[in-house]
Scaffold this motif. Structure first.
Motif, short mmCIF file in Angstrom:
data_model
loop_
_atom_site.label_atom_id
_atom_site.label_comp_id
_atom_site.label_asym_id
_atom_site.label_seq_id
_atom_site.Cartn_x
_atom_site.Cartn_y
_atom_site.Cartn_z
N PRO A 13 63.77 23.12 52.93
CA PRO A 13 63.42 23.11 51.42
C PRO A 13 62.55 24.22 50.99
CG PRO A 13 63.33 20.86 52.15
CD PRO A 13 63.47 21.63 53.40
N LEU A 14 63.21 25.17 50.20
CA LEU A 14 62.60 26.47 49.38
C LEU A 14 61.69 25.86 48.27
CD1 LEU A 14 61.94 29.60 49.75
CD2 LEU A 14 63.76 29.67 48.39
N ASP A 15 60.41 26.41 48.11
CA ASP A 15 59.85 26.22 46.61
C ASP A 15 60.58 27.13 45.69
OD1 ASP A 15 58.20 26.20 44.58
OD2 ASP A 15 56.32 25.92 45.59
N VAL A 16 61.27 26.70 45.05
CA VAL A 16 61.94 27.68 43.88
C VAL A 16 60.98 28.52 42.99
CG1 VAL A 16 63.75 27.83 42.06
CG2 VAL A 16 64.23 26.56 44.18
N ARG A 17 60.18 27.49 42.46
CA ARG A 17 59.25 28.35 41.55
C ARG A 17 58.31 29.45 42.38
NH1 ARG A 17 57.58 22.87 40.32
NH2 ARG A 17 58.28 22.17 38.40
N ALA A 18 57.91 29.05 43.50
CA ALA A 18 57.13 30.22 44.15
C ALA A 18 58.28 31.54 44.40
CB ALA A 18 56.64 29.75 45.38
N ALA A 19 59.33 31.33 44.90
CA ALA A 19 60.25 32.30 45.24
C ALA A 19 60.51 33.09 44.05
CB ALA A 19 61.63 31.43 45.73
N CYS A 20 60.95 32.52 42.82
CA CYS A 20 61.00 33.30 41.70
C CYS A 20 59.92 34.03 41.13
CB CYS A 20 61.45 32.15 40.54
SG CYS A 20 63.19 31.50 40.83
N ARG A 21 58.83 33.41 41.10
CA ARG A 21 57.63 34.36 40.80
C ARG A 21 57.25 35.38 41.58
NH1 ARG A 21 54.62 28.90 40.12
NH2 ARG A 21 54.97 28.39 38.03
N ALA A 22 57.76 35.37 42.73
CA ALA A 22 57.53 36.31 43.91
C ALA A 22 58.48 37.22 43.96
CB ALA A 22 57.18 35.80 45.18
N GLY A 23 59.74 36.97 43.34
CA GLY A 23 60.76 37.86 43.28
C GLY A 23 61.24 37.95 44.88
N GLU A 24 61.34 36.96 45.43
CA GLU A 24 61.95 36.95 46.80
C GLU A 24 63.36 37.28 47.00
OE1 GLU A 24 60.61 33.68 49.48
OE2 GLU A 24 58.81 33.55 48.60
N GLU A 25 63.77 37.92 48.13
CA GLU A 25 65.11 38.17 48.27
C GLU A 25 65.25 37.76 49.80
OE1 GLU A 25 68.28 41.96 47.73
OE2 GLU A 25 66.37 41.72 46.65
N GLY A 47 65.12 18.77 42.53
CA GLY A 47 64.63 17.17 42.83
C GLY A 47 63.09 17.76 42.21
N ARG A 48 62.25 16.39 42.07
CA ARG A 48 60.87 16.70 41.50
C ARG A 48 60.16 17.66 42.20
NH1 ARG A 48 59.21 10.39 41.39
NH2 ARG A 48 61.21 9.97 40.89
N GLU A 49 60.27 17.67 43.33
CA GLU A 49 59.29 18.77 44.13
C GLU A 49 59.74 20.21 43.82
OE1 GLU A 49 61.30 16.59 46.02
OE2 GLU A 49 59.66 14.96 45.71
N GLY A 50 60.89 20.45 43.02
CA GLY A 50 61.30 21.86 42.71
C GLY A 50 61.62 22.52 44.08
N ARG A 51 62.44 21.92 45.08
CA ARG A 51 62.71 22.72 46.25
C ARG A 51 64.55 22.52 46.31
NH1 ARG A 51 58.57 23.82 49.63
NH2 ARG A 51 56.69 23.09 48.92
N VAL A 52 64.77 23.44 47.05
CA VAL A 52 66.19 23.41 47.40
C VAL A 52 66.41 24.05 48.73
CG1 VAL A 52 66.73 25.87 46.32
CG2 VAL A 52 68.53 24.03 46.24
N LYS A 53 67.59 23.61 49.42
CA LYS A 53 67.82 24.34 50.79
C LYS A 53 68.78 25.41 50.59
CE LYS A 53 67.63 19.86 53.29
NZ LYS A 53 68.27 18.84 54.18
N LEU A 54 68.51 26.52 50.89
CA LEU A 54 69.31 27.76 51.02
C LEU A 54 70.62 27.43 51.47
CD1 LEU A 54 66.86 30.74 51.30
CD2 LEU A 54 67.52 29.65 49.28
N LEU A 55 70.78 27.06 52.62
CA LEU A 55 72.00 26.49 53.23
C LEU A 55 72.93 25.78 52.35
CD1 LEU A 55 73.14 27.09 56.23
CD2 LEU A 55 72.58 24.96 56.78
N ASP A 56 72.29 24.99 51.36
CA ASP A 56 73.40 24.08 50.67
C ASP A 56 73.71 25.04 49.56
OD1 ASP A 56 72.86 21.85 52.02
OD2 ASP A 56 71.09 20.92 50.65
N LEU A 57 72.84 25.98 49.04
CA LEU A 57 73.21 26.83 48.07
C LEU A 57 74.50 27.80 48.60
CD1 LEU A 57 70.05 28.07 46.38
CD2 LEU A 57 71.59 26.44 45.47
N ILE A 58 74.17 28.24 49.69
CA ILE A 58 75.30 28.95 50.28
C ILE A 58 76.55 28.41 50.61
CG2 ILE A 58 75.84 30.46 52.40
CD1 ILE A 58 72.88 30.81 52.65
N GLU A 59 76.62 27.25 51.06
CA GLU A 59 77.83 26.41 51.39
C GLU A 59 78.52 26.01 49.89
OE1 GLU A 59 78.99 23.05 54.51
OE2 GLU A 59 77.04 22.54 53.39
#
Length: 193
Positions: free
Chosen positions: A21-33, A124-136
């Motif tokens: 699970p990836l922390d979406v808030r942190a990924a968005c703030r950092a502009g991760e790719e 979810g409450r933690e603000g995380r998502v699995k990238l594998l789920d998004l890709i699928e």
């Protein structure tokens, strides 16, 4: 996928990392790719569509957007899938490509107010998502409803009557005449409708 200078900065991940699970808030703030390739067999809901040694290319760019739901991402995928032809029922390998904008929200109510140009993703409450789920999920939405061969399909074998449009008249197990056969006979009599 096209290559440009921005792809050099994308972090390729292996399948195990995509399952964390990836922390979406942190990924968005950092502009991760994130970009890379993975075997289609790693996607549990897509295994039956995977040709031998089938691979999927992906690119996900996280960013902070404007408006009520600022957590967002752009996603693009490419793959070739082994699907059943809607005409002949034989396997057809079909390339698929998809890109979309994702808007991350925390409830069903927030999802209802996401801009129509974006797909809502409820975290979810933690603000995380699995990238594998998004890709699928993106790949499943890209599967064509009626895949067909590019060239005309050959004749359908006679041992497959349903696909050829030739249906046998149903016969009752007791050998009795089908009650609808009498209706069909009436329909064939001239002058009767």
């Amino acid at each position: 996928m096209s290559t440009d200078d921005s792809q050099k900065d994308a972090k390729p991940l292996d399948v195990r990392q995509l399952s964390v699970p990836l922390d979406v808030r942190a990924a968005c703030r950092a502009g991760e790719e994130r970009a890379g390739e993975l075997p289609l067999s790693a996607l549990s809901r897509c295994r039956d569509m995977a040709p031998e040694d089938g691979r999927l290319s992906y690119r996900i760019r996280f960013f902070e957007g404007q408006g009520v739901h600022p957590l967002a991402a752009e996603m693009a995928i490419e793959a070739s899938l082994a699907l059943e032809c809607a005409r002949c029922r034989e396997t057809v390998v079909q390339p698929v490509a998809s890109s979309s904008r994702l808007s991350f929200v925390f409830s069903e109510e927030q999802a209802e107010h996401v801009d129509a140009a974006a797909e809502p993703v409820i975290l979810g409450r933690e603000g995380r998502v699995k990238l594998l789920d998004l890709i699928e999920d993106e790949l499943l939405m890209a599967v064509p409803l009626m895949p067909v061969h590019e060239t005309p399909c050959g004749p359908i074998p006679p041992d497959r009557p349903y696909e050829s449009g030739q249906l046998a008249e149903p016969v009752d197990e007791d050998g009795d005449e089908n009650p609808f056969a009498a209706l069909a006979a009436l329909k064939k009599v001239p002058g009767k409708e």
